[in-house]
Scaffold this motif. Structure first.
Motif, mmCIF file in Angstrom:
data_model
loop_
_atom_site.group_PDB
_atom_site.id
_atom_site.type_symbol
_atom_site.label_atom_id
_atom_site.label_comp_id
_atom_site.label_asym_id
_atom_site.label_seq_id
_atom_site.Cartn_x
_atom_site.Cartn_y
_atom_site.Cartn_z
ATOM 1 N N GLY A 45 17.258 35.686 19.705
ATOM 2 C CA GLY A 45 16.590 35.468 18.423
ATOM 3 C C GLY A 45 16.975 36.437 17.317
ATOM 4 N N THR A 46 18.020 37.249 17.518
ATOM 5 C CA THR A 46 18.330 38.258 16.502
ATOM 6 C C THR A 46 18.722 37.641 15.159
ATOM 7 O OG1 THR A 46 20.550 38.444 17.405
ATOM 8 C CG2 THR A 46 18.966 40.109 18.102
ATOM 9 N N ASN A 47 19.277 36.452 15.169
ATOM 10 C CA ASN A 47 19.561 35.768 13.917
ATOM 11 C C ASN A 47 18.447 34.769 13.585
ATOM 12 O OD1 ASN A 47 22.195 33.536 12.677
ATOM 13 N ND2 ASN A 47 20.952 34.965 11.535
ATOM 14 N N LEU A 48 18.025 34.008 14.587
ATOM 15 C CA LEU A 48 17.060 32.929 14.333
ATOM 16 C C LEU A 48 15.720 33.456 13.821
ATOM 17 C CD1 LEU A 48 16.326 29.959 14.412
ATOM 18 C CD2 LEU A 48 15.744 30.207 16.828
ATOM 19 N N LEU A 49 15.195 34.520 14.422
ATOM 20 C CA LEU A 49 13.896 35.024 13.961
ATOM 21 C C LEU A 49 13.977 35.539 12.532
ATOM 22 C CD1 LEU A 49 12.426 36.878 17.064
ATOM 23 C CD2 LEU A 49 11.798 34.657 16.146
ATOM 24 N N ASP A 50 15.094 36.164 12.211
ATOM 25 C CA ASP A 50 15.316 36.629 10.845
ATOM 26 C C ASP A 50 15.279 35.440 9.880
ATOM 27 O OD1 ASP A 50 15.921 38.438 8.830
ATOM 28 O OD2 ASP A 50 18.078 38.412 9.223
ATOM 29 N N LEU A 51 15.971 34.363 10.241
ATOM 30 C CA LEU A 51 15.999 33.171 9.393
ATOM 31 C C LEU A 51 14.621 32.522 9.299
ATOM 32 C CD1 LEU A 51 19.363 31.744 10.722
ATOM 33 C CD2 LEU A 51 18.939 32.432 8.361
#
Lengths: 165, 348
Positions: free
Chosen positions: B30-36
């Protein structure tokens, strides 16, 4: 929706029920478990203030869903000292002035502990700086931070060698 | 962040079924998805957590000499696998030049492939973006676009793909293994990411429910181990996305380049394979003149998409630098500043 999860935090097993899947590991620690040593800086994985160890590895707790870490062992800044005794990385940060305002410090220290466990940087200051680049310090205490991590690593390596001798 | 249902399937088949519904998205670290999601850019109604799926976190050496990397292998674990780093040094160097140690500890192989562009207008839910909202327009065209694409862009989208990892992978002919509703299939990594054309919202060749389960490096990828580097220009020394990057892998025999593999990052909506430049190098003696000729060939179709003409020249210089370093030989250990042109390693 009730989401049960079990976490071992600083050696203590906690059974938690989340009422919302959106809770990050960072918000769980700070807002629900009152472990406010872990700091919320950017909340977007850019500053490193929220760094904790999950199963021994440093990660950004702001970009981790708590529910996804069911069963994990979490170590926060509250869990690294023993009794009144500081962790060697904490002691080295004091000895080397590795901070000014202190806001980024818990994340820096957790990151330093993670870095030493990873064993990739050795005694090379350039590798230490590179491997600490995920922790920003707006006071600019980087020189002291690098020295502290290098000294802690050297002390911890020496004491490990003494123990195994 | 919009609320979502959270499901944690026990096996790949259940994961695919759960992710085949409209609005569902896979969640790895989730390092990219949660940010998005925090920015309102991604708004999945269901997250299908794949982090517990069994058997997807292994690095396997297959009998045919290829390497199979499970989709859940963490970026740091792959980069620090000593045999991997020795055999595919440009891939390990690219991995270590990306993100921070914390993010590399969390981020997965499949997640890296599936990361979204870092275009600021894509990230800002208040800006017009055809990728996020088909037909909305593109605010990057008249905006701050010095970091945008110079190859393969369209009037609809000038974003770049941000991955470092994918750049040497595409040069080494990596293959993506996919499980979907109709079973297992594979795709060259080069065909996974799409150029924007008229449909920038279609970022990859994946269909709804498709799950990347592994990445494979063919046996030939090992032949470049002795001469492979990744070079990445950033706006700060560490922990930044590429302005431009290049992977160069050479097979040198009897003083001649038998085969060259070249990839460029930060220049297009996909990791860019520079095949024409590879042809220029094949059979040539490794020297500065042929590197420059190859670099010109690699960027021959490049066009500024805004205030970024400098990237065309920069990409050529970085390609020459990567070729020079690769020809000099892979260093015994990845430099202290992976991928950095400021590295203190000899020959840099």
């Amino acid at each position: 929706m009730n989401l049960p999860l079990s976490l071992t935090i600083n050696g203590v097993r906690r059974e938690i029920v989340l009422d919302d899947p959106r809770v990050t590991l960072l918000d769980l620690l700070r807002e629900r478990l009152d472990l406010t040593g872990t700091k919320k800086g950017c909340d977007r994985g850019q500053c490193g203030a929220c760094t904790v160890l999950v199963d021994g590895r440093r990660i950004n707790s702001c970009l981790a869903l708590a529910i996804s870490h069911d069963g994990a062992e979490i170590t926060t800044i509250e869990g690294v000292g023993h009794g009144g005794e500081l962790h060697p990385v904490q002691a080295a940060f004091i000895a080397h002035d590795g901070f000014q305002c202190g806001f980024c410090t818990p994340g820096q220290i957790m990151s330093g502990i993670g870095l030493i466990q990873e064993g990739q940087a050795g005694d090379d200051p350039e590798r230490v700086r590179e491997c600490m680049s995920g922790n920003l310090c707006r006071c600019g205490a980087y020189q002291g931070i690098t020295e502290a991590v290098l000294e802690a690593q050297s002390n911890m390596t020496a004491s490990k060698q003494r123990r195994s001798a | 962040m919009m609320n979502f249902d959270y499901v944690r399937p026990a096996n790949v088949a259940d994961a695919i079924a759960a992710a085949s519904e409209k609005g569902a998205s896979y969640l790895a670290s989730g390092t990219n998805l949660l940010d998005l999601m925090k920015g309102g850019v991604s708004r999945p109604s269901r997250l299908v957590d794949v982090t517990r799926l069994p058997g997807l976190d292994r690095i396997e050496r297959l009998a045919d000499g290829s390497l199979r990397i499970g989709t859940l292998v963490r970026n740091a674990d792959l980069a620090h696998d000593a045999e991997f780093a020795r055999t595919y040094p440009a891939v390990a160097e690219a991995l270590l030049s990306g993100a921070s140690a914390q993010l590399r500890n969390a981020a997965t192989v499949g997640g890296n492939l599936m990361q979204r562009t870092r275009c600021a207008y894509f990230y800002d839910a208040g800006s017009a973006c055809n990728r996020r909202w088909p037909g909305a327009g593109c605010d990057a065209l008249q905006g701050e676009n010095r970091l945008h694409a110079v190859l393969g862009w369209s009037e609809g989208c000038i974003a770049t793909h941000p991955s470092d990892f994918c750049v040497p992978l595409v040069a080494l002919d990596a293959i993506v293994e996919i499980e979907g509703k109709s079973g297992r299939r594979e795709l060259p990594l080069e065909a996974l990411h799409r150029l924007p054309g008229e449909t920038p919202e279609r970022e990859t060749a994946l269909e709804r429910g498709d799950l990347i389960v592994a990445l494979r490096l063919p046996a030939e990828a090992k032949d470049f181990a002795g001469h492979a580097r990744y070079v990445k220009v950033r706006e700060r020394t560490s922990y930044a996305f590429a302005v431009v990057s290049a992977a160069a892998a050479l097979r040198i025999e009897h003083g001649k380049i038998r085969e060259a593999r070249l990839g460029l990052g930060g220049v297009a909506a996909k990791p860019w394979r520079a095949r024409e430049a590879e042809q220029v190098l094949a059979g040539a003696a490794p020297d500065a003149a042929v590197y420059s000729e190859a670099a010109r060939a690699a960027l021959s179709d490049a066009k500024p998409s805004g205030d970024n003409a400098f990237k065309i020249e920069l990409a050529q210089r970085i390609l020459v630098r990567a070729l020079t370093l690769a020809a000099a030989g892979t260093p015994d250990r990845i430099p202290a500043l992976p991928g950095s042109p400021f590295s203190s390693v000899a020959g840099a």
